[in-house]
Design an enzyme around this catalytic site. Structure first.
Site, mmCIF file in Angstrom:
data_model
loop_
_atom_site.group_PDB
_atom_site.id
_atom_site.type_symbol
_atom_site.label_atom_id
_atom_site.label_comp_id
_atom_site.label_asym_id
_atom_site.label_seq_id
_atom_site.Cartn_x
_atom_site.Cartn_y
_atom_site.Cartn_z
ATOM 1 N N THR A 175 0.620 -1.373 0.065
ATOM 2 C CA THR A 175 -0.084 -0.013 -0.016
ATOM 3 C C THR A 175 0.796 1.377 -0.123
ATOM 4 O O THR A 175 2.073 1.214 0.520
ATOM 5 C CB THR A 175 -0.746 -0.071 1.446
ATOM 6 O OG1 THR A 175 -1.708 -1.061 1.191
ATOM 7 C CG2 THR A 175 -1.532 1.057 1.664
ATOM 8 N N ARG A 203 -13.945 -8.065 0.468
ATOM 9 C CA ARG A 203 -13.422 -7.601 1.486
ATOM 10 C C ARG A 203 -13.029 -6.104 1.549
ATOM 11 O O ARG A 203 -12.611 -5.573 0.478
ATOM 12 C CB ARG A 203 -12.045 -8.385 1.848
ATOM 13 C CG ARG A 203 -11.278 -8.155 2.914
ATOM 14 C CD ARG A 203 -10.112 -7.411 2.713
ATOM 15 N NE ARG A 203 -9.150 -6.924 3.641
ATOM 16 C CZ ARG A 203 -7.915 -6.246 3.803
ATOM 17 N NH1 ARG A 203 -7.642 -5.843 2.816
ATOM 18 N NH2 ARG A 203 -7.275 -6.168 4.736
ATOM 19 N N VAL A 204 -13.180 -5.475 2.731
ATOM 20 C CA VAL A 204 -13.073 -3.909 2.638
ATOM 21 C C VAL A 204 -11.753 -3.737 3.571
ATOM 22 O O VAL A 204 -11.330 -4.143 4.645
ATOM 23 C CB VAL A 204 -14.162 -3.246 3.159
ATOM 24 C CG1 VAL A 204 -13.787 -1.537 3.324
ATOM 25 C CG2 VAL A 204 -15.296 -3.353 2.490
ATOM 26 N N SER A 205 -10.858 -2.938 2.787
ATOM 27 C CA SER A 205 -9.418 -2.519 3.319
ATOM 28 C C SER A 205 -9.705 -1.365 4.421
ATOM 29 O O SER A 205 -10.536 -0.484 4.092
ATOM 30 C CB SER A 205 -8.546 -2.293 2.197
ATOM 31 O OG SER A 205 -7.532 -1.465 2.547
ATOM 32 N N ASP A 206 -8.629 -1.222 5.177
ATOM 33 C CA ASP A 206 -8.458 -0.194 6.213
ATOM 34 C C ASP A 206 -8.275 1.033 5.564
ATOM 35 O O ASP A 206 -8.416 2.271 6.117
ATOM 36 C CB ASP A 206 -7.474 -0.444 7.252
ATOM 37 C CG ASP A 206 -6.152 -0.492 6.503
ATOM 38 O OD1 ASP A 206 -5.935 -1.484 5.913
ATOM 39 O OD2 ASP A 206 -5.258 0.564 6.574
ATOM 40 N N THR A 224 -0.185 1.404 7.015
ATOM 41 C CA THR A 224 -0.370 0.128 6.322
ATOM 42 C C THR A 224 0.072 -1.094 7.077
ATOM 43 O O THR A 224 0.263 -0.824 8.207
ATOM 44 C CB THR A 224 1.039 0.540 5.214
ATOM 45 O OG1 THR A 224 1.162 -0.623 4.389
ATOM 46 C CG2 THR A 224 2.245 0.783 5.842
ATOM 47 N N GLY A 225 -0.179 -2.381 6.597
ATOM 48 C CA GLY A 225 0.016 -3.574 7.244
ATOM 49 C C GLY A 225 -1.430 -4.212 7.224
ATOM 50 O O GLY A 225 -2.058 -3.915 6.269
ATOM 51 N N ILE A 226 -1.649 -5.135 7.891
ATOM 52 C CA ILE A 226 -2.818 -6.041 7.930
ATOM 53 C C ILE A 226 -3.911 -5.201 8.045
ATOM 54 O O ILE A 226 -4.080 -4.482 9.365
ATOM 55 C CB ILE A 226 -2.716 -7.106 8.929
ATOM 56 C CG1 ILE A 226 -1.616 -8.055 8.636
ATOM 57 C CG2 ILE A 226 -3.866 -7.934 9.009
ATOM 58 C CD1 ILE A 226 -1.606 -8.814 7.158
ATOM 59 N N GLY A 227 -4.878 -4.854 7.030
ATOM 60 C CA GLY A 227 -6.077 -4.108 7.387
ATOM 61 C C GLY A 227 -6.944 -4.348 8.520
ATOM 62 O O GLY A 227 -7.270 -3.245 9.412
HETATM 63 N N1 ASP Z 1 -3.463 -2.178 4.700
HETATM 64 C C1 ASP Z 1 -3.660 -2.801 3.440
HETATM 65 C C2 ASP Z 1 -5.099 -3.694 3.597
HETATM 66 O O1 ASP Z 1 -5.139 -4.670 4.457
HETATM 67 C C3 ASP Z 1 -2.504 -3.734 2.897
HETATM 68 C C4 ASP Z 1 -1.285 -2.947 3.048
HETATM 69 O O2 ASP Z 1 -1.159 -2.014 3.524
HETATM 70 O O3 ASP Z 1 -0.133 -3.342 2.440
HETATM 71 O O4 ASP Z 1 -5.737 -3.777 2.728
#
Ligand code: ASP
Length: 302
Positions: A175, A203-206, A224-227
């Protein structure tokens, strides 16, 4: 408790910009660092130069996001990861700290710059649009249909499908996010993503929620990271509101990342406050970020 790291770069005169290209596990090799660093530096420098010439914060964020969306290295726009059904769905959000206005698109298909749709929505009465609504908006705006799939992302998807290992894996480079403070002290933030890769349809991203993208006139943050982890922490809004309630940017990052680490979250964030202090934090091994201010350009790549 999981490890975390937070850094704050003290304010300098003039505008500031910090951008990210995702967070996650260690970069595979030193060779992969060089092009990422070059890209992040080039884009941070361009956005900074525009700000130095008087460009307003919101326009600078949109420009920076578009450059990152166009770069196939990152999981946004061109080069975004494929979802479980082999489709790319893009989400992006924009928040103007000066007007305190959030806008975004969720799971848009066949668009080149999802941030451009979020920008258009800033002034509309309906400001967060999902799915077919986003495609319909792109059509209304006469944006040509665009295929963001790159051969490399397609191959990654094919390999993972073959292995039967199709699961949520945040890509190596992820991201993108841009946070700026312009010459007049106005803050703005944008985030754009292809999601985690391999996720369930719908699925909806953060990234297109205030959990992942938030700003007011005190601070601005992109995550960024696991939404799902970012949503559970409501990380961007959490940091911004802590600053609004009187914590320094450093304290707000430190406290929020300590809490996230205690809960075993996988995430990172970049941010700025109204004074021009720059911050980044991560519970992951790396966050790919670069920042530009009067003292030059630096990055977090080591
Ligand atoms: N945050 C993003 C999501 O989970 C992924 C990412 O940041 O790489 O959609």
């Amino acid at each position: 408790m999981a490890m975390y790291q937070v850094a704050v770069i003290p304010a300098t005169d003039g505008p500031q910009v910090i951008i990210h290209g995702g967070a996650g596990a260690t970069l595979k090799s030193q060779q992969s660092v060089t092009p990422i660093r070059e890209s992040l530096h080039r884009i941070a420098r361009t956005v900074y130069d525009q700000l130095a010439q008087g460009q307003p914060a919101l326009a600078a964020v949109v420009q920076g996001c578009q450059m990152l969306e166009d770069d196939p290295l990152f999981n946004a726009g061109t080069g975004a990861v494929l979802q479980s059904d082999g489709q790319v769905r893009l989400s992006a959000a924009l928040m103007d700290g000066h007007t305190h206005t959030f806008s975004g698109v969720i799971n848009a298909q066949r668009v080149r710059y999802p941030i451009q749709l979020a920008h258009f929505l800033q002034t509309q009465s309906d400001r967060v649009i999902a799915d077919v609504g986003a495609s319909e908006l792109a059509r209304e705006l006469h944006l040509p249909p665009y295929n963001p799939v790159t051969p490399q992302r397609l191959q990654e998807w094919v390999n993972r499908t073959k292995d039967g290992a199709l699961m949520n894996l945040v890509a190596d480079t992820g991201t993108i996010g841009v946070v700026v403070r312009d010459g007049q002290g106005r803050l703005a933030v944008g985030t754009s993503t292809g999601g985690k890769g391999g996720e369930r349809i719908g699925r909806v991203s953060d990234s297109a929620m205030p959990a992942g993208t938030y700003a007011n006139d005190q601070a601005a943050v992109s995550c960024t990271g696991i939404g799902e982890d970012i949503i559970d922490e409501c990380l961007a809004a959490r940091i911004v509101i802590r600053v609004t309630d009187g914590l320094t940017l450093a304290e707000a990052f430190e406290r929020s990342f300590r809490e996230a680490a205690q809960r075993g979250r996988d995430l990172g964030a970049i941010g700025l406050d109204r004074h021009g202090n720059i911050a980044w934090g991560k519970t992951t091994e790396v966050i790919l970020a670069a920042y530009a201010h009067a003292a030059g350009i630096q990055d977090t790549l080591g």
